[in-house]
Design an enzyme around this catalytic site. Structure first.
Site, short mmCIF file in Angstrom:
data_model
loop_
_atom_site.label_atom_id
_atom_site.label_comp_id
_atom_site.label_asym_id
_atom_site.label_seq_id
_atom_site.Cartn_x
_atom_site.Cartn_y
_atom_site.Cartn_z
N ASN A 176 -5.98 -11.85 -11.14
CA ASN A 176 -6.88 -12.43 -10.14
C ASN A 176 -6.28 -13.67 -9.48
OD1 ASN A 176 -9.66 -11.94 -12.42
ND2 ASN A 176 -8.82 -10.50 -10.94
N GLN A 178 -3.67 -14.58 -8.08
CA GLN A 178 -2.89 -14.46 -6.84
C GLN A 178 -3.76 -14.74 -5.61
OE1 GLN A 178 -3.64 -11.17 -5.30
NE2 GLN A 178 -1.89 -10.73 -3.94
N CYS A 298 -9.09 -3.24 -4.39
CA CYS A 298 -7.85 -4.02 -4.35
C CYS A 298 -6.94 -3.72 -5.54
CB CYS A 298 -8.19 -5.50 -4.29
SG CYS A 298 -8.99 -5.99 -2.75
#
Length: 382
Positions: A176, A178, A298
């Site tokens: 997460n 990033q 994602c």
């Protein structure tokens, strides 16, 4: 006709004590930050519109002060054209008055932290003290404390939204970090809502951050939506978006929608709950949920790390505009962003007169169909 004098704050104070009138021509929100002692607060626009109301004697000496000395001189020029003869503008304005330690008085009942923290909002005529008070009384639901929720929640909290409700059932994962800037390496494994609460409290302790470590379902959506003024959609799957949209229609709440995919994002405002038959809802745009295999999240498709930041900030912007009643919202418009081309484009949206969720007069049939879609949708992370 005598010219307009530029005088120092100390000279203005001396003349004021000798009987000259000092008018502070800043905006009301700026007056909240403090006033020169004895000054009469009146905005430049109000003074120029009705000078006789605020300065009935055109022959009496009139001292004008603003923040830095520019607006006061412009106001003096306007008054000179209206026949006022003895005018002086305070060079350096209230900023210099304060720097010289001249006496001042509080301009509002709010505490010093409030006035300093939100001073740049208070200087905006479109926000000012009343707008900031409105934000402080607002309640916003942020669904998702991930890629979209991180920047949106940060800026809503920074802006002074009074109560921010965060709903997310996930925990922080290293993947997460990033893009989900609310979270840190030290909070990997911590529930996202708790990690977000810590970050937002550190930014603005005035905001009441309430956490709901729940997934949006047919059983939870009504309770989440009912008690807020505005909903921001930072969800990572289609079924939750449908649930949120239907609930916002039923409860009459505006919904700020955002979505990202690889290098592209979308933003809109769905306000059918308050404007049935005029404004579209999410189902007017997407009548039916796609199959899970047609809507990779994602985790499956990937996403450029900064992209949710762009879209989340646009959502926060729309949210603040709605809360403050400013500008033109994205209701009836879908804004597309292509990060690779660095290009925005806009699609017009219309309310669907046959929409199963928001058509006028159509009864609400419940969330059962959408709940089944939620069970079928594979769960991922935005």
């Amino acid at each position: 006709m005598p010219g307009i004098e530029d005088i120092s704050p100390a000279e203005a104070r001396r003349r004021q004590l000798a009987g000259s009138r000092l008018l502070d021509v800043r905006e009301p929100g700026e007056h909240a930050l403090g006033l020169p002692e004895g000054a009469v607060p009146v905005s430049r626009a109000a003074l120029e519109a009705e000078p006789a109301r605020h300065a009935p004697d055109p022959d009496a000496e009139l001292l004008l002060i603003c923040a830095g000395g520019v607006r006061s001189r412009l106001a003096a020029q306007a008054l000179q054209a209206r026949g006022y003869r003895r005018l002086a503008s305070v060079a350096g304005g209230f900023d210099q008055w304060r720097a010289e330690g001249l006496p001042e008085v509080p301009g509002a009942t709010e505490d010093a932290d409030f006035l300093e923290r939100y001073s740049r909002h208070l200087r905006l005529p479109q926000v000012g003290l009343e707008g900031q008070r409105r934000l402080a009384q607002s309640r916003v639901l942020m669904v998702g404390a991930g890629g979209l929720g991180s920047p949106a929640a940060y800026y809503l909290a920074a802006a002074g939204v009074g109560t921010l409700v965060l709903a997310d059932d996930d925990v922080v994962d290293r993947s997460n970090l990033q893009r989900q800037i609310l979270h840190t390496e030290a909070r990997v494994g911590v529930p996202k809502v708790e990690s977000a609460r810590q970050a937002l409290a550190a930014l603005n302790p005035r905001v009441d951050v309430r956490t709901a470590q729940v997934r949006v379902t047919a059983d939870t959506v009504d309770a989440l939506v009912a008690g807020v003024d505005l909903v921001l959609d930072g969800a990572d799957n289609f079924p939750v978006r449908y649930l949120l949209s239907d609930a916002c229609v039923q409860h009459g709440k505006p919904l700020v929608y955002g979505a990202v995919h690889r290098f592209e994002g979308q933003v809109s405002v769905f306000d059918a709950g308050r404007r049935r038959g005029e404004a579209p809802c999410y189902r007017c745009l997407f009548p039916e949920p796609p199959a899970p295999e047609d809507a990779p999240n994602c985790a499956e498709a990937g996403v450029l790390g900064v992209l949710p930041g762009v879209i989340g900030l646009l959502q926060a912007t729309e949210g603040l505009k709605l809360l403050l009643g400013l500008g033109e919202s994205l209701s009836g418009r879908l804004l597309h962003f292509d990060a690779l081309a660095m290009r925005f484009r806009e699609t017009r949206l219309r309310a669907d007169p046959a929409c199963p969720a928001c058509a006028p007069g159509r009864p609400f049939t419940g969330y059962d169909e959408l709940e089944q879609a939620c069970r079928a949708q594979a769960r991922g992370g935005a």
